[in-house]
Motif scaffolding. Structure first.
Motif, PDB file in Angstrom:
ATOM      1  N   SER A   1      31.536  33.606  37.594  1.00  0.00           N
ATOM      2  CA  SER A   1      32.604  34.203  38.415  1.00  0.00           C
ATOM      3  C   SER A   1      32.957  35.598  37.919  1.00  0.00           C
ATOM      4  O   SER A   1      33.169  36.518  38.716  1.00  0.00           O
ATOM      5  CB  SER A   1      33.853  33.320  38.380  1.00  0.00           C
ATOM      6  N   MET A   2      33.028  35.753  36.596  1.00  0.00           N
ATOM      7  CA  MET A   2      33.364  37.064  36.022  1.00  0.00           C
ATOM      8  C   MET A   2      32.268  38.090  36.338  1.00  0.00           C
ATOM      9  O   MET A   2      32.543  39.266  36.539  1.00  0.00           O
ATOM     10  CB  MET A   2      33.577  36.959  34.507  1.00  0.00           C
ATOM     11  N   ARG A   3      31.016  37.622  36.391  1.00  0.00           N
ATOM     12  CA  ARG A   3      29.926  38.543  36.757  1.00  0.00           C
ATOM     13  C   ARG A   3      30.115  39.062  38.193  1.00  0.00           C
ATOM     14  O   ARG A   3      29.988  40.255  38.459  1.00  0.00           O
ATOM     15  CB  ARG A   3      28.567  37.827  36.648  1.00  0.00           C
ATOM     16  N   ILE A   4      30.416  38.137  39.115  1.00  0.00           N
ATOM     17  CA  ILE A   4      30.595  38.550  40.518  1.00  0.00           C
ATOM     18  C   ILE A   4      31.738  39.567  40.615  1.00  0.00           C
ATOM     19  O   ILE A   4      31.639  40.578  41.314  1.00  0.00           O
ATOM     20  CB  ILE A   4      30.873  37.329  41.431  1.00  0.00           C
ATOM     21  N   ILE A   5      32.828  39.299  39.895  1.00  0.00           N
ATOM     22  CA  ILE A   5      33.995  40.179  39.947  1.00  0.00           C
ATOM     23  C   ILE A   5      33.654  41.577  39.424  1.00  0.00           C
ATOM     24  O   ILE A   5      34.011  42.586  40.039  1.00  0.00           O
ATOM     25  CB  ILE A   5      35.172  39.545  39.164  1.00  0.00           C
ATOM     26  N   THR A   6      32.939  41.640  38.293  1.00  0.00           N
ATOM     27  CA  THR A   6      32.605  42.969  37.761  1.00  0.00           C
ATOM     28  C   THR A   6      31.574  43.670  38.645  1.00  0.00           C
ATOM     29  O   THR A   6      31.586  44.899  38.760  1.00  0.00           O
ATOM     30  CB  THR A   6      32.138  42.899  36.293  1.00  0.00           C
ATOM     31  N   ASP A   7      30.722  42.897  39.335  1.00  0.00           N
ATOM     32  CA  ASP A   7      29.806  43.509  40.328  1.00  0.00           C
ATOM     33  C   ASP A   7      30.611  44.179  41.449  1.00  0.00           C
ATOM     34  O   ASP A   7      30.258  45.270  41.918  1.00  0.00           O
ATOM     35  CB  ASP A   7      28.872  42.450  40.940  1.00  0.00           C
ATOM     36  N   ILE A   8      31.697  43.520  41.877  1.00  0.00           N
ATOM     37  CA  ILE A   8      32.555  44.097  42.924  1.00  0.00           C
ATOM     38  C   ILE A   8      33.208  45.388  42.409  1.00  0.00           C
ATOM     39  O   ILE A   8      33.239  46.398  43.111  1.00  0.00           O
ATOM     40  CB  ILE A   8      33.627  43.075  43.389  1.00  0.00           C
ATOM     41  N   PHE A   9      33.738  45.344  41.169  1.00  0.00           N
ATOM     42  CA  PHE A   9      34.339  46.551  40.574  1.00  0.00           C
ATOM     43  C   PHE A   9      33.352  47.716  40.646  1.00  0.00           C
ATOM     44  O   PHE A   9      33.692  48.818  41.069  1.00  0.00           O
ATOM     45  CB  PHE A   9      34.649  46.346  39.076  1.00  0.00           C
ATOM     46  N   GLU A  10      32.119  47.446  40.180  1.00  0.00           N
ATOM     47  CA  GLU A  10      31.104  48.507  40.054  1.00  0.00           C
ATOM     48  C   GLU A  10      30.709  49.048  41.431  1.00  0.00           C
ATOM     49  O   GLU A  10      30.675  50.257  41.656  1.00  0.00           O
ATOM     50  CB  GLU A  10      29.878  47.941  39.330  1.00  0.00           C
ATOM     51  N   TYR A  11      30.441  48.129  42.363  1.00  0.00           N
ATOM     52  CA  TYR A  11      30.010  48.521  43.710  1.00  0.00           C
ATOM     53  C   TYR A  11      31.092  49.360  44.402  1.00  0.00           C
ATOM     54  O   TYR A  11      30.826  50.428  44.953  1.00  0.00           O
ATOM     55  CB  TYR A  11      29.693  47.272  44.530  1.00  0.00           C
ATOM     56  N   CYS A  12      32.338  48.858  44.355  1.00  0.00           N
ATOM     57  CA  CYS A  12      33.413  49.556  45.089  1.00  0.00           C
ATOM     58  C   CYS A  12      33.747  50.906  44.461  1.00  0.00           C
ATOM     59  O   CYS A  12      34.093  51.843  45.171  1.00  0.00           O
ATOM     60  CB  CYS A  12      34.656  48.680  45.171  1.00  0.00           C
ATOM     61  N   SER A  13      33.632  51.008  43.133  1.00  0.00           N
ATOM     62  CA  SER A  13      33.963  52.298  42.507  1.00  0.00           C
ATOM     63  C   SER A  13      33.024  53.391  43.025  1.00  0.00           C
ATOM     64  O   SER A  13      33.402  54.554  43.095  1.00  0.00           O
ATOM     65  CB  SER A  13      33.911  52.195  40.985  1.00  0.00           C
ATOM     66  N   LYS A  14      31.807  53.004  43.434  1.00  0.00           N
ATOM     67  CA  LYS A  14      30.854  53.994  43.964  1.00  0.00           C
ATOM     68  C   LYS A  14      30.911  54.100  45.490  1.00  0.00           C
ATOM     69  O   LYS A  14      30.843  55.187  46.048  1.00  0.00           O
ATOM     70  CB  LYS A  14      29.430  53.601  43.557  1.00  0.00           C
ATOM     71  N   GLU A  15      30.997  52.955  46.185  1.00  0.00           N
ATOM     72  CA  GLU A  15      30.825  52.941  47.648  1.00  0.00           C
ATOM     73  C   GLU A  15      32.134  52.882  48.440  1.00  0.00           C
ATOM     74  O   GLU A  15      32.210  53.403  49.550  1.00  0.00           O
ATOM     75  CB  GLU A  15      29.958  51.729  48.069  1.00  0.00           C
ATOM     76  N   VAL A  16      33.142  52.183  47.916  1.00  0.00           N
ATOM     77  CA  VAL A  16      34.412  52.000  48.655  1.00  0.00           C
ATOM     78  C   VAL A  16      35.560  52.361  47.710  1.00  0.00           C
ATOM     79  O   VAL A  16      36.360  51.511  47.337  1.00  0.00           O
ATOM     80  CB  VAL A  16      34.569  50.536  49.167  1.00  0.00           C
ATOM     81  N   PRO A  17      35.647  53.639  47.306  1.00  0.00           N
ATOM     82  CA  PRO A  17      36.511  54.023  46.177  1.00  0.00           C
ATOM     83  C   PRO A  17      38.010  53.834  46.391  1.00  0.00           C
ATOM     84  O   PRO A  17      38.774  53.800  45.438  1.00  0.00           O
ATOM     85  CB  PRO A  17      36.171  55.508  45.960  1.00  0.00           C
ATOM     86  N   LYS A  18      38.442  53.685  47.662  1.00  0.00           N
ATOM     87  CA  LYS A  18      39.885  53.517  47.900  1.00  0.00           C
ATOM     88  C   LYS A  18      40.309  52.042  47.946  1.00  0.00           C
ATOM     89  O   LYS A  18      41.475  51.725  48.176  1.00  0.00           O
ATOM     90  CB  LYS A  18      40.299  54.215  49.207  1.00  0.00           C
ATOM     91  N   TRP A  19      39.346  51.152  47.757  1.00  0.00           N
ATOM     92  CA  TRP A  19      39.641  49.720  47.837  1.00  0.00           C
ATOM     93  C   TRP A  19      40.165  49.209  46.505  1.00  0.00           C
ATOM     94  O   TRP A  19      39.610  49.521  45.454  1.00  0.00           O
ATOM     95  CB  TRP A  19      38.369  48.949  48.239  1.00  0.00           C
ATOM     96  N   ASN A  20      41.238  48.416  46.534  1.00  0.00           N
ATOM     97  CA  ASN A  20      41.721  47.753  45.317  1.00  0.00           C
ATOM     98  C   ASN A  20      40.882  46.497  45.113  1.00  0.00           C
ATOM     99  O   ASN A  20      40.963  45.559  45.908  1.00  0.00           O
ATOM    100  CB  ASN A  20      43.200  47.397  45.450  1.00  0.00           C
ATOM    101  N   THR A  21      40.098  46.494  44.042  1.00  0.00           N
ATOM    102  CA  THR A  21      39.060  45.474  43.883  1.00  0.00           C
ATOM    103  C   THR A  21      39.566  44.174  43.286  1.00  0.00           C
ATOM    104  O   THR A  21      38.846  43.187  43.234  1.00  0.00           O
ATOM    105  CB  THR A  21      37.930  46.021  43.004  1.00  0.00           C
ATOM    106  N   ILE A  22      40.808  44.168  42.823  1.00  0.00           N
ATOM    107  CA  ILE A  22      41.379  42.904  42.329  1.00  0.00           C
ATOM    108  C   ILE A  22      42.889  43.009  42.401  1.00  0.00           C
ATOM    109  O   ILE A  22      43.464  44.085  42.213  1.00  0.00           O
ATOM    110  CB  ILE A  22      40.913  42.602  40.881  1.00  0.00           C
ATOM    111  N   SER A  23      43.523  41.897  42.716  1.00  0.00           N
ATOM    112  CA  SER A  23      44.980  41.821  42.661  1.00  0.00           C
ATOM    113  C   SER A  23      45.278  40.705  41.666  1.00  0.00           C
ATOM    114  O   SER A  23      45.177  39.531  41.989  1.00  0.00           O
ATOM    115  CB  SER A  23      45.540  41.495  44.047  1.00  0.00           C
ATOM    116  N   ILE A  24      45.561  41.123  40.446  1.00  0.00           N
ATOM    117  CA  ILE A  24      45.719  40.143  39.357  1.00  0.00           C
ATOM    118  C   ILE A  24      47.042  39.435  39.595  1.00  0.00           C
ATOM    119  O   ILE A  24      48.090  40.064  39.693  1.00  0.00           O
ATOM    120  CB  ILE A  24      45.652  40.855  37.993  1.00  0.00           C
ATOM    121  N   SER A  25      46.945  38.118  39.728  1.00  0.00           N
ATOM    122  CA  SER A  25      47.994  37.403  40.425  1.00  0.00           C
ATOM    123  C   SER A  25      48.793  36.471  39.535  1.00  0.00           C
ATOM    124  O   SER A  25      48.266  35.495  39.028  1.00  0.00           O
ATOM    125  CB  SER A  25      47.334  36.608  41.566  1.00  0.00           C
TER     126      SER A  25
END
Length: 515
Positions: A180-204
């Motif tokens: 699960s942590m791998r998928i989450i960090t993949d999202i961080f990495e992808y969005c920082s390059k491709e969707v930079p205005k997206w908040n990639t996690i809402s720590i809840s």
């Protein structure tokens, strides 16, 4: 006569009188942001008024979204049904009895197209309460934005994507923690390059509180989880000054007015120090930005109109605490999903606070209060003790794997229930000031036929799509999961062939296993 002992929900003793507090040198918009993350706060821009909504089919939820937008809501917040949250299509055996119940059923990109029909994604921000399948729903949202012709570098919103609190408090996980942590960090990495205005996690912290934690535990466990995500991203080689700007938080707001305000102020200060210690030098990467939802577990089925007052009290505390966005619960939510009337009064509550109360006229209006400043310091100190203990265990993932966080929440929840049952904690209309007739008749019911409707849509989808493209995309995803490449482009490619949510989740289940 002996002084009566009074304490907050976290056991912090409240003195009869406060005559001093430490001197406040801090200014809003400056480290450590105790007084707010913007210099002018709500004088410059109000918080985003979101109303969390989603039920039944995409068609039905789409109607509610148009209704809310017409009533003045400023951002959408999507609730997904349980099968969508845990990676099952609506026609799967495990989905029986749950389709469309606690949120909207989304099985494929086709449903996403219907959900946002007539709504331009480039013009709104969307928050999605989704965790285990966050990568898939985000991919569907991106695919839809591309189909609408939006520049995906400009679209903005948030996915919850906080799996650690699922293991600790909520339960909608699929894969083991490390996968699960791998998928989450993949999202961080992808969005920082491709969707930079997206908040990639809402720590809840919201669900930690709903599971029965105290305010201090909510704060401590949420920030400890945040620290775990920072460390995971750092281990992947990501730049904290880039990815930490796209982290946001999601807190609960309960009944104890001053404790909640102090909790939010302490949270900003603590997070600023945590990020700085881990190497963040950019102020935007040190800021804790958060969404608040009023406390679902504080709503009572008895005398439900009393909940209007509870929600108003909690919403005011969130505003005085400096929230960036807010959802106010419907008064009938202890009985059913909110009716249109309840959703409207919840939104009006926010609008009245914004435009009539004066709470937005100055920044951090309670700063310098002897009581609020002392309580902010005490909550910070109590939360820090928990964080130090979790750090000593090797961080949140270890603390969850050995059951520490779950046990602390369970003990607090038990203690709270005992106090209610013994009457030492008064809940109006429940253990005091009770009455026979509750006086509410209209509740929202979701029909069992939704599953039949969704299953029919899935059957037609599978007949119409290019199955060879689907199979090829899923095979590429499987290979990617077995290796180390970033999974987001592979999930997006699968979504665009109209592979279903369940098919994508199953592909990953076959590689990672289930927890």
């Amino acid at each position: 006569m002996e002084d009566k002992k009074i304490s907050t929900s976290s056991g912090i003793e409240i003195k009869e009188l406060y005559t001093s507090a430490r001197k406040m040198e801090e200014l809003p918009g400056e480290f450590p942001f105790t007084r707010g993350i913007q210099k002018d706060m709500y004088r410059g821009r109000l918080w985003t008024m979101r109303q969390y909504a989603g039920f039944s089919t995409a068609e039905e939820s789409n109607k509610r979204y148009h209704y809310l937008l017409n009533q003045g809501t400023m951002g959408l917040s999507v609730a997904f049904d349980l099968p969508t949250q845990i990676g099952y299509d609506s026609d799967h055996d495990m989905a029986d009895g749950e389709v469309g119940k606690v949120g909207v059923a989304i099985d494929s990109l086709k449903d996403m197209e219907i959900l946002f029909d007539g709504i331009e994604l480039k013009k709104i921000t969307t928050s999605m309460t989704i965790n285990a399948t966050a990568s898939i729903l985000l991919a569907m949202y991106i695919a839809l934005a591309k189909k609408q012709g939006a520049d995906i570098r400009q679209i903005s919103g948030t996915i919850q994507n906080d799996i650690l609190k699922e293991y600790a408090a909520r339960g909608t996980y699929i894969y083991p923690p490390k996968a699960s942590m791998r998928i989450i960090t993949d999202i961080f990495e992808y969005c920082s390059k491709e969707v930079p205005k997206w908040n990639t996690i809402s720590i809840s912290g919201y669900h930690i509180r709903e599971a029965g934690s105290t305010a201090v535990q909510e704060l401590a466990f949420t920030l400890a989880n945040g620290k775990a995500y920072l460390n995971a991203a750092l281990e992947k080689g990501l730049d904290i000054n880039v990815f930490a700007k796209r982290l946001s938080f999601f807190f609960n707001c309960h009944n104890n007015f001053f404790e909640e305000i102090a909790k939010f102020r302490a949270a900003r200060r603590m997070w600023a120090r945590i990020t700085k210690e881990l190497g963040a030098t950019d102020e935007k990467a040190q800021m804790l930005r958060f969404h608040t939802q009023t406390g679902g577990s504080t709503l009572t089925a008895q005398q439900p109109l009393n909940n209007v007052i509870r929600v108003s009290n909690q919403a005011m505390a969130a505003v005085l605490g400096g929230t960036q966005s807010l959802h106010t619960n419907g008064y009938d939510e202890a009985l059913s999903l909110p009716t249109e009337a309840a959703a409207k009064i919840a939104l009006r509550t926010q609008q009245i606070i914004a435009f009539e109360s004066g709470a937005t006229d100055t920044v951090d209006p309670l700063a310098g209060s002897f009581f609020v400043e002392s309580l902010t310091d005490e909550i910070e100190a109590a939360a820090q003790l928990y964080i130090d203990k979790i750090d000593a265990m090797g961080g949140s993932v270890n603390a969850i794997e050995n059951g520490y966080i779950q046990n602390e929440i369970a003990n607090a929840s038990y203690q709270y229930q005992v106090e209610v049952e013994q009457g030492s904690r008064v809940i109006v209309g429940v253990n005091k000031f009770t009455q026979q007739e509750e006086g509410i008749t209209e509740v929202m019911n979701i029909d069992e036929s939704i599953r039949t409707i969704q299953s029919g849509k899935l059957r037609r989808l599978r007949e119409d799509r290019d199955q060879l493209s689907v199979d090829a995309a899923l095979e590429r995803l499987k290979k990617g999961a077995e290796g180390t490449e970033n999974l987001m482009p592979l999930i997006l490619a699968a979504v665009e062939t109209y592979a279903t949510l369940g098919e994508i989740a199953d592909t990953l289940r076959n590689v990672f296993g289930e927890y």
